[in-house]
Design a protein around this motif. Structure first.
Motif, PDB file in Angstrom:
ATOM      1  N   ASP A 215       0.638  -1.112   0.066  1.00 23.92           N
ATOM      2  CA  ASP A 215       0.208  -0.040   0.028  1.00 23.92           C
ATOM      3  C   ASP A 215       0.777   1.250  -0.048  1.00 23.92           C
ATOM      4  OD1 ASP A 215      -3.013  -0.578   0.023  1.00 23.92           O
ATOM      5  OD2 ASP A 215      -2.412  -1.814   1.799  1.00 23.92           O
ATOM      6  N   SER A 216       2.205   1.074   0.637  1.00 28.13           N
ATOM      7  CA  SER A 216       2.829   2.271   0.682  1.00 28.13           C
ATOM      8  C   SER A 216       3.295   3.007  -0.828  1.00 28.13           C
ATOM      9  CB  SER A 216       4.310   1.945   1.300  1.00 28.13           C
ATOM     10  OG  SER A 216       4.038   1.879   2.554  1.00 28.13           O
ATOM     11  N   ALA A 217       3.409   1.834  -1.746  1.00 29.37           N
ATOM     12  CA  ALA A 217       3.808   2.406  -3.246  1.00 29.37           C
ATOM     13  C   ALA A 217       2.670   3.228  -3.855  1.00 29.37           C
ATOM     14  CB  ALA A 217       4.139   1.063  -3.879  1.00 29.37           C
ATOM     15  N   SER A 218       1.532   2.596  -3.618  1.00 28.45           N
ATOM     16  CA  SER A 218       0.354   3.209  -4.202  1.00 28.45           C
ATOM     17  C   SER A 218       0.010   4.588  -3.769  1.00 28.45           C
ATOM     18  CB  SER A 218      -1.131   2.345  -4.218  1.00 28.45           C
ATOM     19  OG  SER A 218      -1.281   1.908  -2.900  1.00 28.45           O
ATOM     20  N   ALA A 219       0.365   4.694  -2.352  1.00 31.09           N
ATOM     21  CA  ALA A 219      -0.198   5.964  -1.647  1.00 31.09           C
ATOM     22  C   ALA A 219       1.113   6.980  -2.327  1.00 31.09           C
ATOM     23  CB  ALA A 219       0.381   5.960  -0.112  1.00 31.09           C
ATOM     24  N   LEU A 220       2.386   6.804  -2.373  1.00 29.46           N
ATOM     25  CA  LEU A 220       3.098   7.603  -3.000  1.00 29.46           C
ATOM     26  C   LEU A 220       3.042   7.826  -4.468  1.00 29.46           C
ATOM     27  CD1 LEU A 220       6.556   6.129  -1.426  1.00 29.46           C
ATOM     28  CD2 LEU A 220       5.236   8.261  -0.680  1.00 29.46           C
ATOM     29  N   GLU A 221       2.825   6.823  -5.290  1.00 27.78           N
ATOM     30  CA  GLU A 221       2.492   7.388  -6.668  1.00 27.78           C
ATOM     31  C   GLU A 221       1.426   7.740  -6.852  1.00 27.78           C
ATOM     32  OE1 GLU A 221       2.080   3.059  -7.834  1.00 27.78           O
ATOM     33  OE2 GLU A 221       4.350   2.703  -7.928  1.00 27.78           O
ATOM     34  N   ALA A 222       0.359   8.136  -6.078  1.00 26.97           N
ATOM     35  CA  ALA A 222      -0.680   8.860  -6.166  1.00 26.97           C
ATOM     36  C   ALA A 222      -0.606  10.266  -5.930  1.00 26.97           C
ATOM     37  CB  ALA A 222      -1.933   8.323  -5.176  1.00 26.97           C
ATOM     38  N   GLY A 223       0.744  10.468  -5.338  1.00 28.60           N
ATOM     39  CA  GLY A 223       1.207  12.124  -4.990  1.00 28.60           C
ATOM     40  C   GLY A 223       1.224  12.339  -3.682  1.00 28.60           C
ATOM     41  N   ASN A 224       1.007  11.477  -2.778  1.00 26.53           N
ATOM     42  CA  ASN A 224       1.217  11.987  -1.199  1.00 26.53           C
ATOM     43  C   ASN A 224       2.670  12.117  -0.843  1.00 26.53           C
ATOM     44  OD1 ASN A 224      -1.825  11.472  -0.087  1.00 26.53           O
ATOM     45  ND2 ASN A 224      -1.343   9.685  -1.289  1.00 26.53           N
ATOM     46  N   ASP A 225       2.937  13.111  -0.164  1.00 26.69           N
ATOM     47  CA  ASP A 225       4.424  13.463   0.241  1.00 26.69           C
ATOM     48  C   ASP A 225       4.293  13.043   1.539  1.00 26.69           C
ATOM     49  OD1 ASP A 225       6.896  14.260   0.574  1.00 26.69           O
ATOM     50  OD2 ASP A 225       6.082  16.327   1.139  1.00 26.69           O
TER      51      ASP A 225
END
Length: 387
Positions: free
Chosen positions: A311-321
């Protein structure tokens, strides 16, 4: 000392989560089919558990859950995420021999599908069946059974109905696109081993709910708001892309850690992921978790995963800093007939309970954009500069 100051000074307590609750909850979750895209009932079950602990929660349009545990301050807040969806399959075609062509939901090998008992969910009803190689009879095919290539094109689903032609399947109301859920077949041994399909990540969900239970029962004072997130599409890549809000500064993902040759993960402690196929996890958050293990005597390992994302990867790929990290319970034969041990789940719960009682990883994280003053350092000796 004021009450607020007393709460601020409260030391971190090492808490043992209720492992009997974990086992009960895990078995109940495993009994609910939830391949990615077919997760509504697992969402409803999880929400009911959160209600029992008095936690406020909201769900997204598709069913991701965000529950709130209030802390002394609200920002920079944190999140812990586990996923409700599992691997599964879908009907790709209706075959002339009355069997079903199938494709995977999520990434897993047809080798693990062979012999699986399954449920097919048609528009109107449910049917039982078995996934078999297209050459399944040893008395007919002899050694061809052994030499058949491992591929989804070489398995088919035998439906437990009088279905011997494509028309028979049509008459049953089975369609292309029908979901297929694989039986978990859970078994818990007296020695503490848990064998089942779909421990990824229903064991993680059960531990996270047990942490919520511990916070309620022990009346733990949290230094900062903590959101418990339950996602529904991690196995197909989108995971935590749509359940965060801008205030979250750090997020810990819970998932399975592969126990296999070449890996450091084992089945008796918690594993801190240092990197997966999407890249390294946040240095400061990861080492904070390692230090919590050291300070509180929690059995732990570090590991790096090559063919893995969370889930970490998808959160970052969605633009979350945000800072991200990964905590794992050790599991053998991931995405197959998996096995973990209660001691690993217990260690994971202990670390999560310590983590939610800890101060934010960096006070500087309160800024979306801020000054250099207060920004973090790395342990590079003479290269460090003054603020």
């Amino acid at each position: 000392m004021s009450e607020e100051q007393a709460k601020s000074a409260t030391p971190i307590r090492k808490i043992d989560i209720d492992i009997e609750y974990v086992k009960k909850t895990l078995l109940e979750l495993l009994a609910i089919p939830s391949p990615a895209g077919f997760t509504d009932e697992a969402v409803r079950y999880t929400c009911k558990q959160l209600e029992d602990f008095g936690l406020h929660y909201e769900i997204t349009r598709r069913g991701c859950i965000r529950a709130d545990m209030k802390g002394r301050i609200y920002s920079p807040d944190r999140a812990i995420v586990a996923h409700l969806d599992t691997i599964g399959a879908m009907v790709k075609g209706l075959k002339d021999n009355g069997r079903l062509e199938i494709v995977p939901v999520g990434t897993w090998s047809s080798r693990f599908a062979e012999g699986a008992r399954v449920t097919i969910f048609s528009d109107e009803t449910q049917y039982r069946g078995t996934v078999l190689p297209v050459k399944a009879s040893g008395h007919t095919f002899d050694t061809e059974v052994d030499t058949l290539e491992v591929t989804w094109a070489n398995v088919e689903l035998r439906v437990d109905e009088q279905a011997f032609s494509k028309q028979d399947l049509v008459s049953l109301g089975i369609n292309v696109g029908d979901y297929i859920a694989v039986d978990p077949q859970p078994d818990i041994s007296d020695s503490g081993f848990i064998n089942s399909r779909h421990l990824d990540d229903k064991a993680g969900v059960a531990v996270l709910l047990a942490v919520a239970k511990a916070v309620s029962e022990y009346k733990l004072h949290l230094p900062v708001d903590c959101h418990l997130l339950f996602t529904i599409s991690e196995e197909v890549g989108s995971g935590a892309s749509a359940v965060l809000h801008q205030d979250v500064a750090e997020m810990v993902s819970i998932d399975t850690g592969p126990v296999a040759p070449g890996q450091s993960t084992d089945e008796f402690g918690v594993t801190i992921g240092m990197q997966d196929s999407s890249g390294p996890f946040d240095y400061h958050l990861t080492h904070k978790l390692i230090n919590l293990c050291k300070e509180h005597g929690i059995n732990h390992k570090r590991d790096v995963f090559k063919y893995y994302r969370s889930d970490s990867a998808s959160a970052l790929e969605a633009g979350n800093d945000i800072r991200t990290s990964l905590l794992c319970f050790g599991a053998d034969a991931t995405h197959g007939y998996e096995r973990c041990h209660i001691r690993s789940l217990q260690a994971l719960g202990q670390l999560l309970c310590c983590y939610i009682q800890s101060e934010p990883t960096s006070k500087h994280d309160q800024y979306e954009l801020g000054p250099l003053t207060g920004f973090s350092h790395l342990p590079v000796g003479d290269l460090q500069t003054e603020d």
